[in-house]
Design an enzyme around this catalytic site. Structure first.
Site, short mmCIF file in Angstrom:
data_model
loop_
_atom_site.label_atom_id
_atom_site.label_comp_id
_atom_site.label_asym_id
_atom_site.label_seq_id
_atom_site.Cartn_x
_atom_site.Cartn_y
_atom_site.Cartn_z
N HIS A 131 -17.88 48.20 13.21
CA HIS A 131 -18.35 47.49 12.02
C HIS A 131 -17.70 47.88 10.71
O HIS A 131 -18.05 47.32 9.67
CB HIS A 131 -19.88 47.64 11.91
CG HIS A 131 -20.34 49.06 11.80
ND1 HIS A 131 -21.65 49.39 11.50
CD2 HIS A 131 -19.69 50.25 11.95
CE1 HIS A 131 -21.79 50.71 11.48
NE2 HIS A 131 -20.62 51.25 11.75
N HIS A 132 -16.79 48.86 10.70
CA HIS A 132 -16.18 49.30 9.45
C HIS A 132 -14.87 48.59 9.11
O HIS A 132 -14.45 48.62 7.96
CB HIS A 132 -15.92 50.81 9.47
CG HIS A 132 -17.15 51.64 9.53
ND1 HIS A 132 -18.18 51.52 8.64
CD2 HIS A 132 -17.52 52.64 10.39
CE1 HIS A 132 -19.14 52.39 8.93
NE2 HIS A 132 -18.75 53.08 9.99
N ALA A 133 -14.21 48.01 10.10
CA ALA A 133 -12.90 47.40 9.84
C ALA A 133 -13.03 46.29 8.80
O ALA A 133 -13.95 45.47 8.84
CB ALA A 133 -12.31 46.84 11.13
N ASP A 173 -20.58 48.30 6.59
CA ASP A 173 -19.91 47.80 5.39
C ASP A 173 -18.94 46.66 5.66
O ASP A 173 -18.83 45.73 4.87
CB ASP A 173 -19.20 48.94 4.66
CG ASP A 173 -18.17 49.67 5.52
OD1 ASP A 173 -18.28 49.64 6.76
OD2 ASP A 173 -17.25 50.30 4.95
#
Length: 391
Positions: A131-133, A173
């Site tokens: 989920h950070h990419a 994010d």
């Protein structure tokens, strides 16, 4: 709507490997699938593999120049361009990086397509949840953002309301950023306070873009040391009301196991038993508030790769397959043998941490001096009025 549940799995996802000293050890995926098989859950769900995400699918979220940079680093890791977050300590480049990252993304996209089309009611990709990419950069062990890609594909197929619930210890994010201005997507993230933990975002005041997107991002910033009671209280004080109001057509959830008290990279104190209870709650909420019960469940973080991750995500598979694993059950001896053969560690003996978590409902009142209650109150005050709801 079919009552089937899918488990998206291709052995090749274990090639998502940043190297022997990196905390994201792909053995966690192999051991999870081994435990799923040892419990016979591969007969309760349909185990299928989707094709890798192609260029046009990746471009739903990621910039063309970034995908080109990942491809180049995949061929020659020594030439990775750090301007794109590649070849860094968090995201070392490795041969075949593009191919396996696209494969993981393809499993989440395939899960979303199957659920949307009614080919399955629920679908799990525990290799996903990266989920950070960001659209133009790797971040936080994540190359392609499979969660965002799955949601973007749902929108492309015609979905008008997609809810994303992220209970990883780190803020979701990348998914929030991808849909910051899009009122069709409601992102909800419960995570350790951003002043204490990567990526440093996820403050309650982050509520979505101005205009139509305002109120479409929800963030609960939990105090360090939050345990079962507080974590469950926060989840139930925020998530059910929002889903009841939003009435999503699909629920996408991310179940990072790094909230656990044994996880080495964060500071929450949640048990496996509470993680299982939130998985059960997401399943129940999908059946209560989502059209057709459509639910896509993803993995995420989790760095206690033997003791925690395989048990947590095996519970997730069992719940999605309507064949929940008894938490008091003894883990199969064949699986514990596999654990020792792969890691030279002793595997956990039961599917429980021996906890029976309880929590106080938000409706029972809150304590203004309690840090957990302060966090929940801050979130409700920031976002609920923007959605026409009582804080």
């Amino acid at each position: 709507m079919s009552g089937r549940a899918l488990l998206m799995w291709d052995e090749a996802v274990t090639r998502y490997d940043f190297g022997p000293d990196h905390p994201m050890d792909p053995v966690r995926l192999a051991l999870t699938m081994g435990l799923v098989r040892a419990y016979g859950l591969d007969r309760a769900v349909d185990v299928v593999a989707a094709k890798p995400a192609g260029e046009s699918t990746l471009r739903l979220v990621h910039r063309e120049d970034y995908v080109a940079a990942v491809r180049a680093a995949s061929v020659d890791p020594s030439a990775a361009d750090q301007a794109y977050g590649l070849g860094t300590m968090d995201d070392p480049a490795f041969a075949g990086m593009h191919e396996v990252s696209a494969l993981i993304a393809g499993q989440s996209v395939g899960a979303a397509e199957a659920v949307w089309r009614g080919e399955a009611e629920h679908a799990v990709n525990f290799a996903g949840g990266l989920h950070h990419a960001m659209p133009g950069a790797a971040s936080g062990f994540c190359i392609y953002n499979d969660a965002s890609l799955a949601i973007a594909r749902l929108l492309e197929l015609g979905a008008e309301r997609v809810a994303y619930v992220d209970v990883d210890v780190h803020h979701g994010d990348g998914v929030q950023a991808a849909f910051w201005d899009d009122p069709r997507v409601l992102t909800i993230s419960l995570h350790e306070h951003p002043s204490l933990l990567f990526p440093g975002t996820g403050w309650p005041e982050e509520t979505g873009g101005s205009g139509p997107g305002e109120g479409s991002a929800v963030n609960v910033a939990l105090p360090a040391g939050t345990g079962d009671e507080g974590w469950l209280r926060a989840f139930h004080a925020v998530v059910p009301e929002l889903l009841a109001d939003f009435r999503p057509q699909v629920l996408v959830t991310q179940h990072g196991a790094d909230t656990h008290f044994e996880d080495p990279l964060a500071h929450l104190a949640v048990s496996l038993d509470a993680q299982r209870m939130v998985q059960e709650a997401c399943h129940a909420l999908a059946h209560e508030w989502v059209e057709g019960g459509r639910w896509v469940a993803l993995g995420g973080g989790g760095y206690a790769v033997v003791d925690v991750v395989p048990r947590s995500w095996t519970h997730l598979v069992g719940i999605a397959g309507h064949a929940p694993v008894d938490p008091e059950s003894v883990t199969p001896a064949s699986w514990r043998d596999e654990v020792y053969a792969r890691t030279r560690q002793l595997g956990p003996g039961r599917m429980t941490d021996g906890r029976t978590p309880q929590w106080r409902a938000w409706e029972s009142g809150y304590d203004p001096a309690d840090r957990l209650d302060q966090a929940v109150r801050a979130t409700r005050r920031a976002v609920f009025p923007l959605r026409g709801m009582l804080a």
